[in-house]
Design a protein around this motif. Structure first.
Motif, mmCIF file in Angstrom:
data_model
loop_
_atom_site.group_PDB
_atom_site.id
_atom_site.type_symbol
_atom_site.label_atom_id
_atom_site.label_comp_id
_atom_site.label_asym_id
_atom_site.label_seq_id
_atom_site.Cartn_x
_atom_site.Cartn_y
_atom_site.Cartn_z
ATOM 1 N N GLY A 96 0.818 -1.216 0.000
ATOM 2 C CA GLY A 96 0.000 0.000 0.000
ATOM 3 C C GLY A 96 0.848 1.260 0.000
ATOM 4 O O GLY A 96 0.581 2.216 -0.745
ATOM 5 N N VAL A 97 1.886 1.263 0.823
ATOM 6 C CA VAL A 97 2.778 2.428 0.893
ATOM 7 C C VAL A 97 3.482 2.628 -0.446
ATOM 8 O O VAL A 97 3.598 3.767 -0.942
ATOM 9 C CB VAL A 97 3.799 2.242 2.039
ATOM 10 N N LEU A 98 3.907 1.535 -1.061
ATOM 11 C CA LEU A 98 4.632 1.663 -2.340
ATOM 12 C C LEU A 98 3.697 2.109 -3.467
ATOM 13 O O LEU A 98 4.099 2.889 -4.340
ATOM 14 C CB LEU A 98 5.319 0.338 -2.693
ATOM 15 N N ARG A 99 2.453 1.634 -3.452
ATOM 16 C CA ARG A 99 1.499 2.084 -4.482
ATOM 17 C C ARG A 99 1.256 3.588 -4.351
ATOM 18 O O ARG A 99 1.198 4.313 -5.336
ATOM 19 C CB ARG A 99 0.167 1.330 -4.336
ATOM 20 N N ARG A 100 1.157 4.027 -3.104
ATOM 21 C CA ARG A 100 0.960 5.469 -2.874
ATOM 22 C C ARG A 100 2.180 6.259 -3.349
ATOM 23 O O ARG A 100 2.059 7.331 -3.949
ATOM 24 C CB ARG A 100 0.718 5.707 -1.386
ATOM 25 N N ALA A 101 3.376 5.703 -3.076
ATOM 26 C CA ALA A 101 4.605 6.370 -3.533
ATOM 27 C C ALA A 101 4.617 6.463 -5.056
ATOM 28 O O ALA A 101 4.960 7.506 -5.630
ATOM 29 C CB ALA A 101 5.831 5.608 -3.025
ATOM 30 N N ALA A 102 4.222 5.372 -5.712
ATOM 31 C CA ALA A 102 4.236 5.372 -7.183
ATOM 32 C C ALA A 102 3.252 6.403 -7.732
ATOM 33 O O ALA A 102 3.556 7.120 -8.692
ATOM 34 C CB ALA A 102 3.909 3.972 -7.697
ATOM 35 N N SER A 103 2.097 6.513 -7.109
ATOM 36 C CA SER A 103 1.067 7.412 -7.650
ATOM 37 C C SER A 103 1.387 8.878 -7.370
ATOM 38 O O SER A 103 0.837 9.768 -8.013
ATOM 39 C CB SER A 103 -0.307 7.048 -7.084
ATOM 40 N N THR A 104 2.259 9.146 -6.410
ATOM 41 C CA THR A 104 2.607 10.541 -6.086
ATOM 42 C C THR A 104 4.034 10.890 -6.483
ATOM 43 O O THR A 104 4.522 11.962 -6.148
ATOM 44 C CB THR A 104 2.449 10.796 -4.572
ATOM 45 N N ASP A 105 4.678 9.975 -7.224
ATOM 46 C CA ASP A 105 6.086 10.146 -7.603
ATOM 47 C C ASP A 105 6.964 10.504 -6.407
ATOM 48 O O ASP A 105 7.823 11.389 -6.470
ATOM 49 C CB ASP A 105 6.249 11.195 -8.698
ATOM 50 N N ALA A 106 6.731 9.827 -5.298
ATOM 51 C CA ALA A 106 7.537 10.080 -4.101
ATOM 52 C C ALA A 106 8.983 9.622 -4.316
ATOM 53 O O ALA A 106 9.258 8.709 -5.095
ATOM 54 C CB ALA A 106 6.933 9.341 -2.905
ATOM 55 N N LEU A 107 9.871 10.294 -3.611
ATOM 56 C CA LEU A 107 11.263 9.817 -3.542
ATOM 57 C C LEU A 107 11.315 8.736 -2.465
ATOM 58 O O LEU A 107 11.028 9.008 -1.292
ATOM 59 C CB LEU A 107 12.197 10.984 -3.171
ATOM 60 N N LEU A 108 11.693 7.525 -2.869
ATOM 61 C CA LEU A 108 11.802 6.430 -1.903
ATOM 62 C C LEU A 108 13.146 6.487 -1.191
ATOM 63 O O LEU A 108 14.184 6.673 -1.834
ATOM 64 C CB LEU A 108 11.689 5.079 -2.614
ATOM 65 N N VAL A 109 13.125 6.308 0.116
ATOM 66 C CA VAL A 109 14.365 6.251 0.902
ATOM 67 C C VAL A 109 14.418 4.890 1.583
ATOM 68 O O VAL A 109 13.559 4.572 2.412
ATOM 69 C CB VAL A 109 14.411 7.362 1.965
ATOM 70 N N LEU A 110 15.434 4.102 1.233
ATOM 71 C CA LEU A 110 15.635 2.813 1.889
ATOM 72 C C LEU A 110 16.241 3.084 3.267
ATOM 73 O O LEU A 110 17.407 3.465 3.374
ATOM 74 C CB LEU A 110 16.571 1.926 1.078
ATOM 75 N N GLY A 111 15.461 2.871 4.308
ATOM 76 C CA GLY A 111 15.919 3.203 5.652
ATOM 77 C C GLY A 111 16.228 1.987 6.501
ATOM 78 O O GLY A 111 16.250 2.075 7.729
ATOM 79 N N VAL A 112 16.486 0.863 5.845
ATOM 80 C CA VAL A 112 16.725 -0.388 6.586
ATOM 81 C C VAL A 112 18.205 -0.769 6.488
ATOM 82 O O VAL A 112 18.915 -0.304 5.609
ATOM 83 C CB VAL A 112 15.856 -1.536 6.021
ATOM 84 N N PRO A 113 18.673 -1.628 7.381
ATOM 85 C CA PRO A 113 20.064 -2.094 7.281
ATOM 86 C C PRO A 113 20.231 -3.014 6.064
ATOM 87 O O PRO A 113 19.253 -3.550 5.539
ATOM 88 C CB PRO A 113 20.288 -2.869 8.573
#
Lengths: 316, 316
Positions: free
Chosen positions: A58-75
């Motif tokens: 769900g979060v990724l679909r929202r990112a795709a639809s809003t052209d969000a900049l994804l930040v990988l915040g995991v180790p």
């Protein structure tokens, strides 16, 4: 796709670094939202008013639809799983990360075919604490933030990542992935290894040794207070570069041991160390100017300027 | 000889530690005076209103005539010369020191026949700075001050030294010379050696590595900023104990290197280091009570209590 600099920031993993980045981005005026695998972690962020969910698709679909900049915040150990989900649900998004090693992340991003809009990042900030409760919007203020300038970097994405890091209060050091990993092996991963060895040597002396311990031990072992899993996730993915500098340091320590045993002197080691500390204290951070992202040779010129100790403090 | 606790304190060597002790003693109400070999150092102390001279025989004669407690405030390499002068001009004075190693000082004191009224001391405090300009009356506040309880210790002198250290704001850890030296090899001298090796490894990475260096490098190399001569004067006299713990740490680091190379893991080292740091952070300092200096077995009982991590905060 848009180059709108105010497009949202979507942080995947809201622990100490990712969560602090979400706080800092929102404080700087970005629309920010995110994902956290652990439900209590996501709930803690929501309780503080941040839009963090445990629903990755769900979060990724929202990112795709809003052209969000994804930040990988995991180790590093969690990166591959995250990239697979991104390749499925948001393959067109601009992408950066805050992982402590850059070569392995770049390799993984390429394997998942996500490198066209990827720019590596590594804010040189942290504390021995972890999790949402340790997050701080000012964690990156006056910090140094390594930003990738590897071959093929997409200028528009680079500018977007650079702007975010500057908006978080950091200065930027442009660096190639391999050079980054060699450098942080020296100034971050080796210090972690030494801190662990020192802490182990101290406690082997029992309550008397720990009772006498003061500033040099406290400072020298500080980062050994970090969670063991986190330290391993930071250092182990950089094994190749860390092994090189660990071999170098073992040779230097062995030579010092031999010199102390044979001649009673630590002179060469102490002189080299003092000189190194003075270099560190006196280091200059010349401002990098006059390079326009996207122009001919911009990546080479940034890499060269970063190699010389330069930092980016504003964007053209 | 008198046991008057307000008898003067005479500090021989008014650098960072000795000078701070002179300041702290005067602030606590003692009559304090001293000697400093370097004329500019003595002049700087005088300019701040302290009674410091460059005339060693004169200072020692005054100490002898006022039954002052002598404090050896010089590094180990200068101890022998100072003891020779004391044996000539003030052989009856009570004597302590602030040197970072205790066995070699005790040996030297015995060689000069001055051990009857000698009690070793080592305040676990310092900064990377040195000289009178770095002195601070509060340097010892809330610090730990190792105090000798070696066989044959003169109870009255011990009480006088203990009272001075408490009046400087420290708590006391009673310890035998040999055990002190083994413990500080772990928690002070090894940290110095590691800091030097880290600083050398960092600067070998050039401006890029130093430009990316942040908290872990800054803290891990802090004590490498100390003057090289001072670091050597602190560590080299403790060569025997330092070599033992250095060998132990080289073995641990080599095992970690091998494990990282063969299996990609730093697990055992990181677990041991984390556990050690937790031990340090959680260490208790039980108050030592119920021992009267001079009573039967008092030295053994104090040594045992210090070994268990106990501290003296008040005197009977």
């Amino acid at each position: 796709m848009t180059s709108d600099p105010s497009a949202p920031v979507c942080v995947l993993g809201t622990g100490l670094i990712g969560g602090s980045l979400l706080r800092a981005a929102v404080a700087a005026g970005y629309t920010g939202f995110g994902y956290n695998r652990s439900a209590p972690g996501a709930a803690a962020a929501r309780a503080d008013g941040f839009d963090v969910s445990g629903d990755l698709p769900g979060v990724l679909r929202r990112a795709a639809s809003t052209d969000a900049l994804l930040v990988l915040g995991v180790p590093m150990p969690a990166i591959d799983h995250l990239l697979a989900e991104i390749a499925t649900f948001a393959p067109g998004c601009a992408l950066t990360d805050v992982v402590s090693v850059k070569g392995p992340v770049l390799d993984a991003v390429r394997e998942h075919g996500l490198d066209r809009r990827y720019v590596g990042g590594h804010p040189m900030a942290g504390t021995a604490r972890s999790g949402w409760d340790a997050t701080d919007a000012d964690l990156f203020r006056d910090a140094v933030w390594a930003i990738g300038v590897d071959e093929g970097t997409h200028a528009e994405t680079w500018l977007r990542v650079a702007r975010l890091a500057l908006d978080c209060g950091s200065v930027l050091v442009p660096v190639r992935a391999e050079e980054h990993d060699g450098a942080v092996a020296r100034i971050s991963h080796l210090p972690h290894v030494f801190a662990e060895a020192l802490a182990a040597a101290g406690t082997a002396g029992g309550p008397l040794a720990l009772g006498l311990a003061a500033g040099s031990f406290r400072d020298g072992t500080r980062v050994a207070g970090s969670a063991p899993d986190l330290v391993r996730a930071i250092c182990e993915p950089n094994a190749a570069a860390l092994l090189r500098v660990l071999d170098e340091s073992l040779a230097a320590l062995t030579a010092a041991r031999d010199s102390l045993r044979a001649d009673g002197t630590l002179g060469p080691l102490v002189d080299a160390g003092y000189s190194g500390r003075v270099d560190f204290e006196d280091r200059q951070r010349p401002e990098i100017t006059g390079i326009a992202p996207g122009e001919h040779d911009w990546l080479d010129r940034y890499a060269e300027a970063g190699r010389a100790g330069g930092v980016i403090t504003t964007l053209p």
